[in-house]
Motif scaffolding. Sequence first.
Motif, PDB file in Angstrom:
ATOM      1  N   LYS A 102       0.818  -1.215   0.000  1.00  0.00           N
ATOM      2  CA  LYS A 102       0.000   0.000   0.000  1.00  0.00           C
ATOM      3  C   LYS A 102       0.853   1.267   0.000  1.00  0.00           C
ATOM      4  O   LYS A 102       0.325   2.373   0.032  1.00  0.00           O
ATOM      5  N   ASN A 120      -0.292   8.480   6.770  1.00  0.00           N
ATOM      6  CA  ASN A 120      -1.182   8.290   5.630  1.00  0.00           C
ATOM      7  C   ASN A 120      -1.629   6.839   5.515  1.00  0.00           C
ATOM      8  O   ASN A 120      -2.772   6.571   5.123  1.00  0.00           O
ATOM      9  N   ASP A 123      -4.379   6.530   8.087  1.00  0.00           N
ATOM     10  CA  ASP A 123      -5.532   7.424   7.866  1.00  0.00           C
ATOM     11  C   ASP A 123      -6.210   7.177   6.530  1.00  0.00           C
ATOM     12  O   ASP A 123      -7.436   7.228   6.423  1.00  0.00           O
ATOM     13  N   LYS A 124      -5.412   6.914   5.501  1.00  0.00           N
ATOM     14  CA  LYS A 124      -5.953   6.815   4.151  1.00  0.00           C
ATOM     15  C   LYS A 124      -5.745   5.447   3.513  1.00  0.00           C
ATOM     16  O   LYS A 124      -6.255   5.171   2.431  1.00  0.00           O
ATOM     17  N   TYR A 127       0.171   5.170   0.743  1.00  0.00           N
ATOM     18  CA  TYR A 127       1.064   6.315   0.574  1.00  0.00           C
ATOM     19  C   TYR A 127       2.106   6.017  -0.493  1.00  0.00           C
ATOM     20  O   TYR A 127       2.882   5.068  -0.367  1.00  0.00           O
ATOM     21  N   THR A 133       4.277   7.499  -7.858  1.00  0.00           N
ATOM     22  CA  THR A 133       3.011   7.679  -8.570  1.00  0.00           C
ATOM     23  C   THR A 133       3.263   7.886 -10.051  1.00  0.00           C
ATOM     24  O   THR A 133       2.561   7.333 -10.906  1.00  0.00           O
ATOM     25  N   CYS A 166      -9.385   7.117  -6.651  1.00  0.00           N
ATOM     26  CA  CYS A 166      -8.164   7.794  -7.106  1.00  0.00           C
ATOM     27  C   CYS A 166      -7.811   9.022  -6.271  1.00  0.00           C
ATOM     28  O   CYS A 166      -6.765   9.638  -6.476  1.00  0.00           O
ATOM     29  N   THR A 167      -8.674   9.396  -5.352  1.00  0.00           N
ATOM     30  CA  THR A 167      -8.421  10.550  -4.494  1.00  0.00           C
ATOM     31  C   THR A 167      -7.797  10.092  -3.177  1.00  0.00           C
ATOM     32  O   THR A 167      -7.560   8.899  -2.973  1.00  0.00           O
ATOM     33  N   GLU A 168      -7.543  11.034  -2.286  1.00  0.00           N
ATOM     34  CA  GLU A 168      -6.979  10.701  -0.980  1.00  0.00           C
ATOM     35  C   GLU A 168      -8.060  10.437   0.068  1.00  0.00           C
ATOM     36  O   GLU A 168      -7.770  10.262   1.246  1.00  0.00           O
ATOM     37  N   THR A 170     -10.642   8.630   2.452  1.00  0.00           N
ATOM     38  CA  THR A 170     -10.725   7.309   3.070  1.00  0.00           C
ATOM     39  C   THR A 170     -12.029   6.652   2.602  1.00  0.00           C
ATOM     40  O   THR A 170     -12.913   7.312   2.034  1.00  0.00           O
ATOM     41  N   ARG A 201      -6.434  -1.291  -3.584  1.00  0.00           N
ATOM     42  CA  ARG A 201      -6.977   0.009  -3.961  1.00  0.00           C
ATOM     43  C   ARG A 201      -6.110   0.658  -5.031  1.00  0.00           C
ATOM     44  O   ARG A 201      -6.626   1.298  -5.944  1.00  0.00           O
TER      45      ARG A 201
END
Length: 217
Positions: A102, A120, A123-124, A127, A133, A166-168, A170, A201
């Motif tokens: 991840k 991150n 939380d998300k 990272y 990326t 595709c966004t940050e 959660t 993801r």
Amino acid sequence: MTYKVVVVDDHLLIAKAISSIIEGFSGFEVLYEAENGKVLMDKFKVRVNIPDIVLMDISMPIMNGFETTQWLTDNYPDIVVMALSVQDDDDSLIKMIKAGAKGYLHKNVHPTELEVALKNLVDKGMYFPAWATSKVFMNLSKKDERKTINEIKLSERELEFLSYVCTELTYKEIADRMCCSPRTVEGYRDALFEKLEIKTRVGLAMYAVKSHIYEIK
């Protein structure tokens, strides 16, 4: 809440140094270091040795980072794996993502970014720094035999979910945006994992970009 971390690296001094840095971060505790995947597997036989996060080196004897990450993905999917390696080539990055990682950081990263990455992850759920990326999305332009969007029937809600992946945000925040429960969002995720033959993801995000469901701005 304190998140438990394990460092898997065959270089003891490096592993100890990474652990020492993490111990200085608020909210994180290092359980132990393991020199390869086989040692980690043996440690997992005792329940208290099972962490929330595993920082994974790639090049290790006996059982390397790719094999160990895949084993964790198959047997302990709730554990978040982040590669922490000297390797930053395209193949290693993509192979780690496909195995279920991840996150991905280079070992020369500043401690501040390591702390940001760990936060991150909890939380998300992921990272990846800008360089990683970029490599992932460049890889999308190469030949990919995965089924295309035209070959698979996706519902409007699944397409909407893919755009948010595709966004940050959660998963809970995605549920709020979609005006549904987190359990429903998890249902969309699991259905897409099966339909698209994807496990993570990040893989869903890669698919969304390649299929032009989400446009990079």
